[in-house]
Structures are given as structure tokens and as C-alpha cells.
Design an enzyme around this catalytic site. Structure first.
Site, PDB file in Angstrom:
ATOM      1  N   THR A  27      -5.263  -2.329  -4.129  1.00 15.88           N
ATOM      2  CA  THR A  27      -5.118  -0.957  -4.433  1.00 15.88           C
ATOM      3  C   THR A  27      -5.337  -0.788  -5.949  1.00 15.88           C
ATOM      4  OG1 THR A  27      -2.645  -1.478  -5.075  1.00 15.88           O
ATOM      5  CG2 THR A  27      -3.174  -0.687  -2.815  1.00 15.88           C
ATOM      6  N   ASN A  29      -4.409   0.301  -9.340  1.00 12.49           N
ATOM      7  CA  ASN A  29      -3.081   1.053  -9.947  1.00 12.49           C
ATOM      8  C   ASN A  29      -3.598   1.771 -11.118  1.00 12.49           C
ATOM      9  OD1 ASN A  29      -2.447  -1.248  -8.389  1.00 12.49           O
ATOM     10  ND2 ASN A  29      -0.392  -1.589  -9.543  1.00 12.49           N
ATOM     11  N   GLU A  79      -0.765   3.857  -6.629  1.00 15.09           N
ATOM     12  CA  GLU A  79      -1.829   2.802  -6.257  1.00 15.09           C
ATOM     13  C   GLU A  79      -2.511   3.483  -5.047  1.00 15.09           C
ATOM     14  OE1 GLU A  79      -0.141  -0.735  -4.596  1.00 15.09           O
ATOM     15  OE2 GLU A  79       1.685  -0.693  -5.949  1.00 15.09           O
ATOM     16  N   ILE A  82      -9.126   2.650  -1.858  1.00 11.52           N
ATOM     17  CA  ILE A  82     -10.306   3.415  -1.344  1.00 11.52           C
ATOM     18  C   ILE A  82     -10.869   2.823  -0.151  1.00 11.52           C
ATOM     19  CG2 ILE A  82     -12.596   4.043  -2.363  1.00 11.52           C
ATOM     20  CD1 ILE A  82     -11.605   3.564  -5.291  1.00 11.52           C
ATOM     21  N   TYR A  91     -11.627  -2.985 -12.817  1.00 10.19           N
ATOM     22  CA  TYR A  91     -10.510  -2.729 -13.766  1.00 10.19           C
ATOM     23  C   TYR A  91     -11.002  -2.319 -14.976  1.00 10.19           C
ATOM     24  CZ  TYR A  91      -7.451  -5.912 -11.030  1.00 10.19           C
ATOM     25  OH  TYR A  91      -6.446  -6.463  -9.925  1.00 10.19           O
ATOM     26  N   ARG A 104       3.721   9.923   5.049  1.00  5.42           N
ATOM     27  CA  ARG A 104       4.942   9.543   5.402  1.00  5.42           C
ATOM     28  C   ARG A 104       5.729   8.947   3.950  1.00  5.42           C
ATOM     29  NH1 ARG A 104       5.206   3.833   5.164  1.00  5.42           N
ATOM     30  NH2 ARG A 104       3.128   2.831   5.194  1.00  5.42           N
TER      31      ARG A 104
HETATM   32  N1  RBF Z   1       4.962  -0.557  -0.220  1.00  3.13           N
HETATM   33  C1  RBF Z   1       6.064  -0.391   0.539  1.00  3.13           C
HETATM   34  O1  RBF Z   1       7.227  -1.001   0.060  1.00  3.13           O
HETATM   35  N2  RBF Z   1       6.277   0.272   1.641  1.00  3.13           N
HETATM   36  C2  RBF Z   1       5.640   1.092   2.051  1.00  3.13           C
HETATM   37  O2  RBF Z   1       5.773   1.675   3.241  1.00  3.13           O
HETATM   38  C3  RBF Z   1       4.066   0.932   1.567  1.00  3.13           C
HETATM   39  N3  RBF Z   1       3.204   1.829   2.252  1.00  3.13           N
HETATM   40  C4  RBF Z   1       2.109   1.770   1.797  1.00  3.13           C
HETATM   41  C5  RBF Z   1       0.870   2.646   2.178  1.00  3.13           C
HETATM   42  C6  RBF Z   1      -0.385   2.571   1.628  1.00  3.13           C
HETATM   43  C7  RBF Z   1      -1.350   3.283   2.191  1.00  3.13           C
HETATM   44  C8  RBF Z   1      -0.667   1.473   0.513  1.00  3.13           C
HETATM   45  C9  RBF Z   1      -2.307   1.622   0.018  1.00  3.13           C
HETATM   46  C10 RBF Z   1       0.304   0.811   0.043  1.00  3.13           C
HETATM   47  C11 RBF Z   1       1.698   0.783   0.693  1.00  3.13           C
HETATM   48  N4  RBF Z   1       2.529   0.194  -0.019  1.00  3.13           N
HETATM   49  C12 RBF Z   1       3.920   0.427   0.691  1.00  3.13           C
HETATM   50  C13 RBF Z   1       2.597  -0.358  -1.223  1.00  3.13           C
HETATM   51  C14 RBF Z   1       2.345  -1.845  -1.183  1.00  3.13           C
HETATM   52  O3  RBF Z   1       3.519  -2.738  -1.071  1.00  3.13           O
HETATM   53  C15 RBF Z   1       1.456  -2.429  -2.388  1.00  3.13           C
HETATM   54  O4  RBF Z   1       0.282  -1.485  -2.549  1.00  3.13           O
HETATM   55  C16 RBF Z   1       1.446  -3.557  -2.641  1.00  3.13           C
HETATM   56  O5  RBF Z   1       2.559  -4.441  -2.995  1.00  3.13           O
HETATM   57  C17 RBF Z   1       0.407  -4.074  -3.826  1.00  3.13           C
HETATM   58  O6  RBF Z   1       0.934  -3.429  -5.120  1.00  3.13           O
HETATM   59  P1  ADP Z   2      -3.413  -5.101  -8.775  1.00  2.00           P
HETATM   60  O1  ADP Z   2      -2.096  -5.721  -8.590  1.00  2.00           O
HETATM   61  O2  ADP Z   2      -3.839  -5.797 -10.105  1.00  2.00           O
HETATM   62  O3  ADP Z   2      -3.560  -3.740  -8.529  1.00  2.00           O
HETATM   63  P2  ADP Z   2      -4.523  -5.764  -6.150  1.00  2.00           P
HETATM   64  O4  ADP Z   2      -4.504  -6.713  -5.539  1.00  2.00           O
HETATM   65  O5  ADP Z   2      -4.098  -4.491  -5.832  1.00  2.00           O
HETATM   66  O6  ADP Z   2      -4.223  -5.983  -7.691  1.00  2.00           O
HETATM   67  O7  ADP Z   2      -6.338  -5.412  -6.530  1.00  2.00           O
HETATM   68  C1  ADP Z   2      -6.623  -3.989  -6.995  1.00  2.00           C
HETATM   69  C2  ADP Z   2      -8.286  -4.341  -7.661  1.00  2.00           C
HETATM   70  O8  ADP Z   2      -9.249  -4.698  -6.685  1.00  2.00           O
HETATM   71  C3  ADP Z   2      -8.486  -2.887  -8.255  1.00  2.00           C
HETATM   72  O9  ADP Z   2      -8.032  -2.682  -9.531  1.00  2.00           O
HETATM   73  C4  ADP Z   2      -9.974  -2.890  -8.238  1.00  2.00           C
HETATM   74  O10 ADP Z   2     -10.402  -3.383  -9.233  1.00  2.00           O
HETATM   75  C5  ADP Z   2     -10.304  -4.024  -6.901  1.00  2.00           C
HETATM   76  N1  ADP Z   2     -10.645  -3.228  -5.786  1.00  2.00           N
HETATM   77  C6  ADP Z   2     -11.603  -3.736  -4.743  1.00  2.00           C
HETATM   78  N2  ADP Z   2     -11.994  -2.978  -3.956  1.00  2.00           N
HETATM   79  C7  ADP Z   2     -10.949  -1.914  -3.827  1.00  2.00           C
HETATM   80  C8  ADP Z   2     -10.788  -0.967  -3.046  1.00  2.00           C
HETATM   81  N3  ADP Z   2     -11.457  -0.537  -2.098  1.00  2.00           N
HETATM   82  N4  ADP Z   2      -9.625  -0.166  -3.542  1.00  2.00           N
HETATM   83  C9  ADP Z   2      -8.887  -0.322  -4.518  1.00  2.00           C
HETATM   84  N5  ADP Z   2      -9.197  -1.338  -5.377  1.00  2.00           N
HETATM   85  C10 ADP Z   2     -10.240  -2.220  -5.161  1.00  2.00           C
HETATM   86 MG    MG Z   3      -2.917  -2.909  -6.687  1.00  2.00          MG
END
Ligand code: RBF
Ligand code: ADP
Ligand code: MG
Length: 155
Positions: A27, A29, A79, A82, A91, A104
Site C-alpha cells: 500500500t 502511504n 494507504e 493499486i 517512494y 466497508r
Molecule cells: N487494516 C485493518 O486493521 N482492518 C481492515 O479492515 C483493513 N482493511 C484494509 C482493506 C484494504 C483494501 C487495504 C488496502 C488495507 C486494509 N487495512 C486494514 C490496512 C492494512 O492493515 C495495512 O494496509 C497494512 O497494515 C500495511 O500498512
Molecule cells: P510501507 O509501509 O512503506 O507503505 P508497503 O509494504 O505497504 O510499505 O509497500 C508499499 C510500497 O510498495 C509503495 O510505497 C510502493 O513504492 C510499492 N508498491 C509496489 N507495487 C505497489 C502497488 N501495486 N500498490 C501500492 N504500492 C506498491
Molecule cells: Mg503501505
């Protein structure tokens, strides 16, 4: 929600690195400034929409806005996952998004596996929604081409 669709952009910053490693779902951020600018009627939860990194193509996205109750974060985050496979991390690049609809609320699941399953469901729901003509049109919105022009002009 009155504020939808909501358009915003910002630099991609580092989080805890859990998305890719623990969930297999990276994700991108946003910085605090982007989170602080959210309109007050945008409730926390999971949303779908369109996303574009730098001046590249517009893709479908799902995102979470809130405190990630499963991890009990103390800072509110935005977050974006994609729905596209990138060869490299991006980044520091500018991420532009159009948030179109709510899926939701955020939930504190009993297991990591349950959280991952829920996110995969969200991705399927987003794909279904974004196929609809009323959502497709935002893919071609000027907002995304403006970001391309600004980047090409060095703004
Ligand atoms: N985190 C939660 O604690 N509860 C959720 O229901 C939850 N749903 C998510 C749904 C989507 C589509 C995405 C992209 C993230 C969600 N997360 C949720 C956040 C997830 O915990 C977080 O992306 C990771 O901890 C990485 O930062
Ligand atoms: P962070 O906690 O630093 O956000 P993540 O494990 O969530 O780390 O990874 C996120 C990073 O992965 C993004 O900042 C981006 O550089 C890279 N990335 C690669 N593919 C994707 C994608 N499909 N969607 C979002 N981020 C992506
Ligand atoms: Mg992230």
C-alpha cells in the site's frame, strides 16, 4: 457521502513496511498533510477508485483510511493498493487518486488470514464497481492529465 468523488495527490512516503511483507498487498502511504486535508464527512474505512503514479497510466485501486484496528495504529493513515503489478517501488513519486465509493468500515479481524481474505474481497468488489460506466468516466478525468502536465513542466 457529500465529498465523493474526492480527488487528491501527494508524495508516497514510507510506512511500517507491513503491507508487502506481512500481507502480500503493498500500500502506497500518503504524508500526514494529505491525511489532515480530508473533508470531515469522509468516514474511516475501505474505499475504491482510480490511481496514477507520476505521469504513468491510471489503474484501479482500493484504499484504507483510518487507524488499522488490526494493528492498533495511533496515527490515521491513507494507504492505496493499486491493482497493477509494478516492477519497482515508487517512494517519493507523486500519487494522484480519485476516491469514488465506500466499501466497508475498517475491522479488527481475529487473524492475519482473515484480514488478507477481506482485502482480496475488497479488490473483487472494486473491480466490479469500477467496470460501471459512471465510474469508468473518472479514469479519463482532467485531474489525471493535469498531474501529467504539471510533472512534465517540472511543477
Ligand atoms: N487494516 C485493518 O486493521 N482492518 C481492515 O479492515 C483493513 N482493511 C484494509 C482493506 C484494504 C483494501 C487495504 C488496502 C488495507 C486494509 N487495512 C486494514 C490496512 C492494512 O492493515 C495495512 O494496509 C497494512 O497494515 C500495511 O500498512
Ligand atoms: P510501507 O509501509 O512503506 O507503505 P508497503 O509494504 O505497504 O510499505 O509497500 C508499499 C510500497 O510498495 C509503495 O510505497 C510502493 O513504492 C510499492 N508498491 C509496489 N507495487 C505497489 C502497488 N501495486 N500498490 C501500492 N504500492 C506498491
Ligand atoms: Mg503501505
Amino acid at each position: 457521502m457529500k465529498s465523493l468523488p474526492y480527488f487528491c495527490r501527494g508524495a508516497v512516503v514510507r510506512g511500517f513496511g507491513r503491507g508487502s511483507k506481512e500481507l502480500g498487498i503493498p500500500t502506497a502511504n500518503f504524508p500526514e498533510s494529505v491525511v489532515d486535508n480530508l473533508p470531515s464527512d469522509m468516514k474511516t474505512g475501505i474505499y475504491y477508485g482510480w490511481a496514477c503514479v507520476g505521469n504513468s497510466d491510471v489503474h484501479r485501486m482500493v484504499m484504507s483510511i483510518g487507524w488499522n484496528p488490526f494493528y492498533k495504529n495511533t496515527k490515521k493513515s491513507m494507504e492505496t493498493h493499486i491493482i497493477h503489478t509494478y516492477k519497482e517501488d515508487f517512494y517519493g513519486e507523486t500519487l494522484s487518486i480519485a476516491i469514488l465509493g465506500y466499501i466497508r468500515p475498517e475491522t479488527s479481524f481475529n487473524s492475519l488470514d482473515a484480514l488478507i481474505k477481506a482485502i482480496h474481497n475488497d479488490i473483487e468488489e472494486a473491480k466490479k464497481q469500477l467496470d460501471m460506466p459512471e465510474h469508468q468516466k473518472f479514469k479519463d478525468d482532467d485531474f489525471f492529465s493535469t498531474s501529467k502536465k504539471e510533472i512534465m513542466n517540472g511543477h
